[in-house]
Every structure is written in structure tokens, then in C-alpha cells.
Scaffold this active site. Structure first.
Site, PDB file in Angstrom:
ATOM      1  N   ASP A 126      24.507 -15.133  27.571  1.00  0.00           N
ATOM      2  CA  ASP A 126      24.871 -14.083  26.618  1.00  0.00           C
ATOM      3  C   ASP A 126      23.725 -13.154  26.222  1.00  0.00           C
ATOM      4  OD1 ASP A 126      27.013 -15.779  26.622  1.00  0.00           O
ATOM      5  OD2 ASP A 126      26.915 -16.283  24.499  1.00  0.00           O
TER       6      ASP A 126
ATOM      7  N   GLN B 233      20.322 -15.324  25.948  1.00  0.00           N
ATOM      8  CA  GLN B 233      20.314 -16.766  26.091  1.00  0.00           C
ATOM      9  C   GLN B 233      19.552 -17.131  27.363  1.00  0.00           C
ATOM     10  OE1 GLN B 233      22.540 -19.369  23.880  1.00  0.00           O
ATOM     11  NE2 GLN B 233      21.142 -17.879  22.993  1.00  0.00           N
TER      12      GLN B 233
ATOM     13  N   TRP C  18      22.462 -23.619  33.142  1.00  0.00           N
ATOM     14  CA  TRP C  18      22.460 -23.674  31.682  1.00  0.00           C
ATOM     15  C   TRP C  18      21.706 -24.912  31.203  1.00  0.00           C
ATOM     16  CZ3 TRP C  18      23.935 -26.713  27.604  1.00  0.00           C
ATOM     17  CH2 TRP C  18      24.072 -26.073  26.362  1.00  0.00           C
TER      18      TRP C  18
ATOM     19  N   SER D 279      23.590 -18.036  20.498  1.00  0.00           N
ATOM     20  CA  SER D 279      23.767 -16.581  20.365  1.00  0.00           C
ATOM     21  C   SER D 279      23.750 -16.124  18.912  1.00  0.00           C
ATOM     22  CB  SER D 279      25.084 -16.153  21.021  1.00  0.00           C
ATOM     23  OG  SER D 279      25.050 -16.405  22.401  1.00  0.00           O
TER      24      SER D 279
ATOM     25  N   ARG E 271      29.838 -20.677  15.572  1.00  0.00           N
ATOM     26  CA  ARG E 271      28.673 -20.027  16.174  1.00  0.00           C
ATOM     27  C   ARG E 271      28.835 -18.519  16.420  1.00  0.00           C
ATOM     28  NH1 ARG E 271      30.448 -23.543  20.538  1.00  0.00           N
ATOM     29  NH2 ARG E 271      31.381 -22.401  22.273  1.00  0.00           N
TER      30      ARG E 271
END
Length: 483
Positions: free
Chosen positions: A47, A65, A73, A106, A167
Site C-alpha cells: 500500500d 508499506q 510480505w 498503513s 486499521r
């Protein structure tokens, strides 16, 4: 009309001046490294976060990110890059690292012009999610050097999570206070604050509206003016962007939106609208535009947006080497009224993106801008292909009023059975002539209705660039990338 172009030569290694995307020492290591899209110098990115424009020096700041330890990830940090033109990006050191509260998910950035938080006038304040095993919380950090280094607030977290998937705060100034738009499982919550440190719950939205095939993420509430040419009126409407994963129209992740009104506490839509995933509209009708955010403080009152150009179905498996993922080209968001009288969110390439367009050429280089003029009274077929037989086929269907892009034979699709796809966009506005702009880079094709009625973003991984263009039902003009 049939228009066919064969490239006489390839502009291998073409770069935009000042860009550092393709390191000179390794020019062939990354055949899918984009020329004019931002990508991390190395390792994983997802992101875009905390984007803002610094009007004092004309610099666009992009945070993202980032896993600095690998190409999949992992433990999230905030990476940082800057640009003066939204095309060429300079990488900077990581600005936010995980700590005892959690990893850095984020969020957003605001310029605190009136020193409401006490960090100093015009302090750059980041508001972000911290994720730990026990939950997700919102924290803040501040910068007094224009966004290059940050100090975390000693009183973090400023908003403690009470549920999982709590979030992605997007904070804006709303009259006389700060407004936080936050994703909470499969709804959006709104919070208000006077000082960015103490937050009060205002309302929730979306529990029974829109698509609910997966968790809601990366929300943003923006206010736009819209002209209704039929009624000769101009009104203010609010648009709520909500990313969802999974649950997109073509599988995996995508961004839905809702048009409605905001009264300072509650977001509402017209009764009967957005009842389910079949009635909700999508920001982009490709498979690869997700977690779209706009830049805080964009000049001239514009809403300039970037999205993450990937899809969670296969993001970790994309066939790149030293890096993984890139962002879309910058695009401006606006509202319009379609042929049915419905409010729609449109997007056009930002003027900075259009500055890519160089000289007109008679061949198709590796990376190009292609302008299509298609006859609105008959179907059109557009094919990009290479000498290996790999191709992307786009179809304008005037009877169904759709534009589609088929990448099932586009090149390497072997890394995921979810990748091969044919995506389709509704045209929304019927015209005698359709003007479509294509942005072709080493591993992506972005298609725009030139008046902004729809957009479509798709990744492609051909074994060699597409040097053949064939258009039936219209004509094409090809432009080199300015460099």
C-alpha cells in the site's frame, strides 16, 4: 478502419531522465522493472501510505508499506520516496520502524498548520496502524524537517483497537477538527479529534451496504463538486473509497466506492443504493489497482491518487527478482453524472502523467502512450502482441456498452492460476467516438476513457515487449516516452 504498426527497433533500457528505477549496473537483471511507475529499489512494497505534497518546494512525498528483508510480505515498515513530477522518484531511508507496540501498517499524513498537536506549526504528522498479536492500534509520529525523519509520540497508541482488522486511518481536516476514517472488519468507523491525540467515536457506515466478500481496508472520504449538465446545477457530494480483499469484481482485491453526504458526524447514501456487490461501482475495472489513496494538500484543489498495482491473489508470486510491486500512474479523481443520472467517480491521468507523452512515432517502442480513436457505432478490437505470439486483446463492445482487456495469452501466467483474466468495464457514457488512452510499461497496461468515465489497470509479463499494434474499428497514434 484498420491500423497496423510494426516496431522497427526496440528502445531497450529506455529510462526517464533522473529516474533510478533501472540501475545502470544491472540493466538486464530486471526485465519487468517499470520505466515510469514507482517501484522500490529492492524488496517488497504494497500500500501507498501517508502521501502529501509540500507546497514550499514542490515535492511530492510517497510513503509505502515495505518489507526491507525480502520480496514477499513481511514485517511492515514505512519506505519513503520523493518526486517533483510524479514520474521520477528518489528513494530515501525508511522513516518508520516496528517497535514494542507492533509493526507499521498503513495510514496517512497531515500538515498541522495550526499546531493543534503541539509538535510545532506546520509539523508533518503521520497517523498509522500498529499491528500486534493482540490487536491493531493507531499511533502518531511527527516530523519537523519536512517529512524525512519522524519522532514517535511518547503517548502512543492514540486510539487502541477493540476489534481485529482495525486499521488504515485516513485523516483530514473537517471544519474545526480532525476527522479519521478507519476500516473496521467490514465497515467504516469515523472518529473526531481536536489535537490528533484524543479521538472520539462519531459513527459507522457500511455494515449492510456494498461488497462484503472480504475485509474492508484503506478507506478515504473526499468531498467533490459535480456538475449535472442535464439539470444545469453543481452540487457538493462526498465519496467514500473502500478497498476490499477478497471480493473484487474479477477476483481478489479491488476498490469500491460510495457516493453520498456527510453532515459532520455521519456518512449517508441515497436509500436503496449500494445494496450489495452487484450494485456497488468500482474505482478501477482491472485486477491490479488496490488501496488507492490521494495526496494530502494536492495543488489547485485536485485529488491526485496513486494505487498499489497488484492483487493479493498473486502479489507474493509475481515474476520479478530483486523487487516486488509498483504503483499506478498518478490520476486525478472527479465526479460526473452518467447517462442514467447516477453519480460516478471518474479518473483521468494527472497532467504530470500526461507529460510523459513525447514525440509521435510510427512504431511501437517498449514503453509508450497510445491514443485510440474508436468508432462508437461499431465494435472495435485492439491487439498488442509480440513475435512470440503473446498478446493482450482489448474489445470495445458498443452493443453491451463495455470495454474489456483479455490478458489470458499475455505472457507468463504460470505463477498463479488466478492471474489469467479478462476484465470488463461499463462505459457509463455513450458516445459517437470513444477516445481511449493506453499507458504501456514493461509489465503493465493502464487504459483510460480519455474523459474519465472508467479506467482499467492490469499487469502483464510478456517474454519480450509488445512491438505490434493492430486496431480494427478505429485508429491509433503512438507516442514515445519523453526522456
Amino acid at each position: 478502419m484498420r491500423h497496423s504498426v510494426l516496431a522497427l527497433c526496440a528502445l531497450a533500457g529506455l529510462v526517464v531522465a533522473g529516474c533510478s528505477h533501472r540501475p545502470a549496473s544491472h540493466p538486464t537483471d530486471e526485465p519487468f522493472r517499470s520505466v515510469y511507475h514507482h517501484s522500490p529499489a529492492a524488496h517488497w512494497m504494497n500500500d501507498p501510505n501517508g502521501m502529501f505534497y509540500d507546497e514550499t518546494n514542490g515535492v511530492w512525498h510517497l510513503y509505502y508499506q515495505h518489507n526491507p528483508f525480502g520480496t514477499t510480505w513481511g514485517p511492515m515498515h514505512w519506505g519513503h520516496a520523493t518526486s517533483t513530477d510524479l514520474l521520477c522518484w528518489q528513494e530515501h531511508p525508511i522513516v518508520l520502524y516496528p517497535d514494542s507496540i507492533g509493526t507499521i501498517f498503513s495510514g496517512s499524513i497531515v500538515i498541522d498548520r495550526y499546531n493543534t498537536a503541539g509538535f510545532g506549526e506546520n509539523a508533518v504528522v503521520a497517523i498509522y496502524t500498529q499491528s500486534e498479536v493482540c490487536g491493531q492500534h493507531q499511533s502518531i509520529a511527527y516530523s519537523t524537517d519536512g517529512g524525512y525523519t519522524f519522532t514517535k509520540y511518547a503517548g502512543n497508541p492514540v486510539l487502541k483497537g477493540d476489534i481485529a482488522d482495525f486499521r488504515d486511518p485516513k485523516v483530514t481536516w473537517d471544519g474545526d477538527h480532525w476527522l479519521m476514517t478507519l476500516a473496521c472488519q467490514q465497515e467504516i468507523r469515523f472518529y473526531g479529534s481536536k489535537d490528533l491525540k484524543n479521538w472520539e467515536y462519531l459513527s459507522s457506515f457500511g455494515k449492510d451496504l456494498g461488497a462484503h466478500g472480504g475485509v474492508w481496508e484503506c478507506p478515504e472520504l473526499i468531498q467533490l463538486k459535480v456538475k449535472n449538465e442535464k439539470l444545469k446545477t453543481e452540487v457538493d457530494k462526498y465519496v467514500l473509497l473502500v478497498s476490499i480483499n477478497p471480493g473484487g469484481p474479477f477476483g481478489g482485491s479491488a476498490t469500491q466506492y460510495f457516493v453520498g453526504d456527510w453532515d459532520g458526524k455521519t456518512f449517508t447514501c441515497e436509500p436503496g443504493k449500494y445494496a450489495d456487490e452487484k450494485s456497488v461501482p468500482w474505482l478501477d475495472y482491472g485486477k491490479d489497482n488496490y488501496s488507492t489513496f490521494t495526496f494530502h494538500n494536492s495543488p489547485d484543489g485536485r485529488f491526485v491518487a496513486l494505487g498499489w498495482m497488484s492483487n493479493w491473489q498473486y502479489a507474493n508470486q509475481l515474476p520479478t527478482v530483486a523487487f516486488r510491486s509498483q504503483n499506478t500512474v498518478a490520476r486525478d479523481l472527479f465526479l460526473f453524472v452518467d447517462d442514467e443520472g447516477e453519480y460516478r467517480l471518474g479518473s483521468v491521468p494527472s497532467k504530470e502523467t500526461l507529460a510523459l507523452k513525447g514525440a509521435e512515432t510510427g512504431y511501437l517502442p517498449d514503453c509508450a502512450v497510445i491514443e485510440l480513436e474508436l468508432n462508437g457505432k461499431q465494435d472495435a478490437l485492439i491487439t498488442l502482441a509480440n513475435d512470440k505470439g503473446e498478446k493482450v486483446v482489448m474489445t470495445l463492445d458498443v452493443h453491451r456498452q463495455t470495454f474489456s482487456m483479455d490478458r489470458t495469452a499475455s505472457g507468463d501466467c504460470s505463477f498463479s492460476h488466478e492471474f489469467a483474466a479478462n476484465t470488463t468495464a461499463p462505459l457509463y457514457v455513450k458516445r459517437d467516438t470513444y477516445h481511449v488512452t493506453l499507458f504501456v510499461d514493461h509489465c503493465s497496461i493502464e487504459a483510460f476513457d480519455s474523459e474519465g468515465a472508467w479506467s482499467m489497470t492490469n499487469l502483464v509479463f510478456p517474454s519480450e515487449p509488445y512491438h505490434h499494434l493492430d486496431v480494427q474499428g478505429g485508429k491509433a497514434t503512438i507516442f514515445e516516452i519523453k526522456h
